[in-house]
Scaffold this motif. Structure first.
Motif, PDB file in Angstrom:
ATOM      1  N   HIS A  70      -6.027  -3.926 -17.547  1.00 25.54           N
ATOM      2  CA  HIS A  70      -5.011  -4.721 -16.863  1.00 25.54           C
ATOM      3  C   HIS A  70      -4.051  -3.767 -16.166  1.00 25.54           C
ATOM      4  O   HIS A  70      -3.462  -2.887 -16.791  1.00 25.54           O
ATOM      5  CB  HIS A  70      -4.237  -5.608 -17.828  1.00 25.54           C
ATOM      6  N   ILE A  71      -3.869  -3.982 -14.860  1.00 22.30           N
ATOM      7  CA  ILE A  71      -2.963  -3.164 -14.070  1.00 22.30           C
ATOM      8  C   ILE A  71      -1.925  -4.083 -13.447  1.00 22.30           C
ATOM      9  O   ILE A  71      -2.264  -5.034 -12.744  1.00 22.30           O
ATOM     10  CB  ILE A  71      -3.717  -2.400 -12.961  1.00 22.30           C
ATOM     11  N   GLY A  72      -0.653  -3.812 -13.737  1.00 24.47           N
ATOM     12  CA  GLY A  72       0.403  -4.670 -13.205  1.00 24.47           C
ATOM     13  C   GLY A  72       1.704  -4.448 -13.943  1.00 24.47           C
ATOM     14  O   GLY A  72       1.962  -3.353 -14.465  1.00 24.47           O
TER      15      GLY A  72
ATOM     16  N   ASN B 126       3.050 -11.384  -1.735  1.00 25.60           N
ATOM     17  CA  ASN B 126       3.487 -10.332  -2.651  1.00 25.60           C
ATOM     18  C   ASN B 126       2.346  -9.871  -3.550  1.00 25.60           C
ATOM     19  O   ASN B 126       2.179  -8.680  -3.824  1.00 25.60           O
ATOM     20  CB  ASN B 126       4.646 -10.833  -3.517  1.00 25.60           C
ATOM     21  N   MET B 127       1.559 -10.838  -4.018  1.00 22.80           N
ATOM     22  CA  MET B 127       0.441 -10.534  -4.901  1.00 22.80           C
ATOM     23  C   MET B 127      -0.606  -9.678  -4.183  1.00 22.80           C
ATOM     24  O   MET B 127      -1.082  -8.663  -4.715  1.00 22.80           O
ATOM     25  CB  MET B 127      -0.177 -11.847  -5.393  1.00 22.80           C
ATOM     26  N   ILE B 128      -0.961 -10.079  -2.962  1.00 17.37           N
ATOM     27  CA  ILE B 128      -1.984  -9.366  -2.214  1.00 17.37           C
ATOM     28  C   ILE B 128      -1.518  -7.964  -1.840  1.00 17.37           C
ATOM     29  O   ILE B 128      -2.281  -6.984  -1.933  1.00 17.37           O
ATOM     30  CB  ILE B 128      -2.384 -10.161  -0.944  1.00 17.37           C
ATOM     31  N   LEU B 129      -0.252  -7.833  -1.432  1.00 21.59           N
ATOM     32  CA  LEU B 129       0.275  -6.519  -1.074  1.00 21.59           C
ATOM     33  C   LEU B 129       0.252  -5.565  -2.269  1.00 21.59           C
ATOM     34  O   LEU B 129      -0.104  -4.393  -2.145  1.00 21.59           O
ATOM     35  CB  LEU B 129       1.707  -6.648  -0.536  1.00 21.59           C
ATOM     36  N   LEU B 130       0.650  -6.081  -3.423  1.00 22.26           N
ATOM     37  CA  LEU B 130       0.628  -5.254  -4.629  1.00 22.26           C
ATOM     38  C   LEU B 130      -0.788  -4.825  -4.965  1.00 22.26           C
ATOM     39  O   LEU B 130      -1.050  -3.656  -5.298  1.00 22.26           O
ATOM     40  CB  LEU B 130       1.225  -6.027  -5.807  1.00 22.26           C
TER      41      LEU B 130
ATOM     42  N   PHE C  12       3.294  -9.934 -11.701  1.00 20.85           N
ATOM     43  CA  PHE C  12       2.036  -9.813 -10.972  1.00 20.85           C
ATOM     44  C   PHE C  12       1.162  -8.712 -11.565  1.00 20.85           C
ATOM     45  O   PHE C  12       1.656  -7.667 -11.991  1.00 20.85           O
ATOM     46  CB  PHE C  12       2.286  -9.506  -9.494  1.00 20.85           C
ATOM     47  N   GLY C  13      -0.154  -8.974 -11.572  1.00 21.39           N
ATOM     48  CA  GLY C  13      -1.090  -7.976 -12.063  1.00 21.39           C
ATOM     49  C   GLY C  13      -2.514  -8.436 -11.878  1.00 21.39           C
ATOM     50  O   GLY C  13      -2.782  -9.542 -11.382  1.00 21.39           O
TER      51      GLY C  13
END
Length: 319
Positions: free
Chosen positions: A203-205, A290-294, A215-216
């Motif tokens: 898990h990365i976030g 925001n999710m996609i950019l991260l 977000f992750g």
């Protein structure tokens, strides 16, 4: 008149002899003295002060044997008391420089640098439970870079930053060969951005109070990843399932064929066939952006760097 002059000369001569005698005695002598409080000193004096090597015994308090300067511990010395023992360097009466301190009350041992009676600089400390810390200290606390090896728990260790005796900043905690976390910490808790590995799941976030929070993306072996938002360790709201074979493509372009939009609740997928309007509304939201950019700028590159080659042999071929 001559008799007065002669008498005065005799007095001066006697005074000079006395001064000469005092100077010799107090500049360099080795003696044993007992003061009114019952303490005993055996050693050298200069100018009527303890200077050089000596031994000071204060009943029911401590014994010090080592170097003195102007009545203060200065240089190498060994201090023994009911509460702690110290073997090392002093300056102006305070522990200063390299030394070893054994705390008999806390049952700890420290060996390293001191500054004005405080642990300060690099040192190694063995704690009462057998755990060992090797790293930086400041004002008697673990502060800076260090390694903590926990005793009694197989393979548990931490390497990274400490602040005021707490794990804080960037660091890596390893529970065993199959579980570790690398990322940000606060007050000895997973807090901030990081990567948690549990066997085949990564898990990365973002994390908060040891839980996945924010977000992750969770990667499940070589099968798929789920990108979304977590609350208190559980995924909540609309999420995206991405097949691992298509990760490189989804990183570079927005392709509906590369992923599936689903709805989650308290860690479970509750709907995997969303209406087109609902999907479009989600994709036009700030949360989606925001999710996609991260994912594209941070999560995906980190996954490739750490697991790409071993997790999916087709990543490079797909680019």
């Amino acid at each position: 008149m001559d008799n007065k002059i002669s008498a005065k000369n005799d007095i001066n001569e006697i005074q000079n002899k006395r001064n000469s005698f005092n100077k010799k005695v107090f500049l360099n002598c080795s003696d044993k003295s007992i003061n009114s409080s019952g303490s005993t000193y055996i050693g050298s004096y200069i100018n009527n002060k303890k200077n050089g090597k000596g031994k000071l015994i204060v009943p029911d308090q401590f014994i010090y044997e080592g170097n003195f300067k102007d009545d203060l511990f200065d240089g190498y010395g060994e201090y023994t008391s009911n509460s702690y023992n110290y073997y090392g360097n002093y300056s102006c009466g305070k522990k200063h420089g390299k030394g070893k301190e054994i705390d008999k009350i806390k049952n700890t041992e420290y060996e390293g640098e001191f500054k004005e009676d405080q642990k300060c600089g690099y040192g190694e400390e063995k704690m009462d439970d057998g755990s060992i810390y090797k790293g930086d200290f400041k004002d008697n606390k673990k502060h800076g870079q260090g390694i903590l090896i926990l005793s009694g728990i197989e393979d548990w260790s931490y390497k990274g930053e400490f602040r005021n005796d707490k794990i804080a900043g960037m660091g890596q905690f390893r529970w065993n060969k199959n579980m570790e976390y690398t990322g940000e910490w606060e007050n000895s808790e997973l807090s901030g951005y990081g990567m948690l590995t549990k066997e085949n799941t990564k898990h990365i976030g973002y994390f908060s109070h040891n839980n996945k929070h924010g977000f992750g993306a969770s990667f499940y072996g070589t099968k798929y990843a789920i990108l979304g938002k977590w609350e208190n360790d559980l995924i909540e709201g609309i999420a995206i399932i991405i097949p691992l074979s298509n990760l490189s493509k989804s990183n570079n372009e927005d392709n509906n064929d590369n992923y599936q939009v689903v709805k989650t609740f308290k860690g479970e997928i509750i709907e995997n066939n969303l209406e087109t309007d609902e999907i479009n509304d989600f994709k036009s939201s700030q949360e989606y952006n925001n999710m996609i950019l991260l994912y594209r700028n941070k999560i995906y590159p980190q996954f490739l760097q750490n697991f790409g080659k071993s997790g999916n042999n087709n990543f490079e071929n797909n680019n």
